[in-house]
Design an enzyme around this catalytic site. Sequence first.
Site, PDB file in Angstrom:
ATOM      1  N   TYR A  89       0.461 -20.267 -59.124  1.00  9.40           N
ATOM      2  CA  TYR A  89       1.299 -21.449 -59.563  1.00  9.40           C
ATOM      3  C   TYR A  89       0.743 -21.787 -61.114  1.00  9.40           C
ATOM      4  O   TYR A  89       1.647 -21.946 -61.903  1.00  9.40           O
ATOM      5  CB  TYR A  89       1.126 -22.618 -58.635  1.00  9.40           C
ATOM      6  CG  TYR A  89       1.850 -23.671 -59.088  1.00  9.40           C
ATOM      7  CD1 TYR A  89       3.245 -23.922 -58.734  1.00  9.40           C
ATOM      8  CD2 TYR A  89       1.306 -24.936 -59.424  1.00  9.40           C
ATOM      9  CE1 TYR A  89       3.864 -24.933 -59.136  1.00  9.40           C
ATOM     10  CE2 TYR A  89       1.938 -26.010 -59.947  1.00  9.40           C
ATOM     11  CZ  TYR A  89       3.353 -26.171 -59.532  1.00  9.40           C
ATOM     12  OH  TYR A  89       3.882 -27.282 -59.863  1.00  9.40           O
ATOM     13  N   SER A  90      -0.234 -21.783 -61.335  1.00  2.00           N
ATOM     14  CA  SER A  90      -0.786 -22.510 -62.558  1.00  2.00           C
ATOM     15  C   SER A  90      -0.600 -21.416 -63.744  1.00  2.00           C
ATOM     16  O   SER A  90       0.090 -21.834 -64.675  1.00  2.00           O
ATOM     17  CB  SER A  90      -2.264 -22.592 -62.501  1.00  2.00           C
ATOM     18  OG  SER A  90      -2.563 -23.670 -61.707  1.00  2.00           O
TER      19      SER A  90
END
Length: 101
Positions: A9-10
């Site tokens: 996600y990051s």
Amino acid sequence: GALPNGAAYSASKAAVATFSECLRKELAADNVRVTTLFPGFVDTELFDAFDDEKKAQFDQLRKNIEVLVPQNIADVISMVLSLPQHVSINDIVVRPTKQML
């Protein structure tokens, strides 16, 4: 930011930021504006896809802060689009006031 168990996600958020900045530079001569919007905690159906433990964490968060609703994000987008053509906002972070993550 970088969150535990959130590497993909990051990394995807970092990729979007870099991609958007490249587009902004490539398209500026054609008067195309590129704005990257990074929303914080918005109450959407996305959270329905999480496991029970993660849902419980978000439910607890909802008790502690007033989360955003989709209309809040729509209002920000509308504001950006209403600006004169020569005004460009490159990045926007929109979070609930009390969101710490």
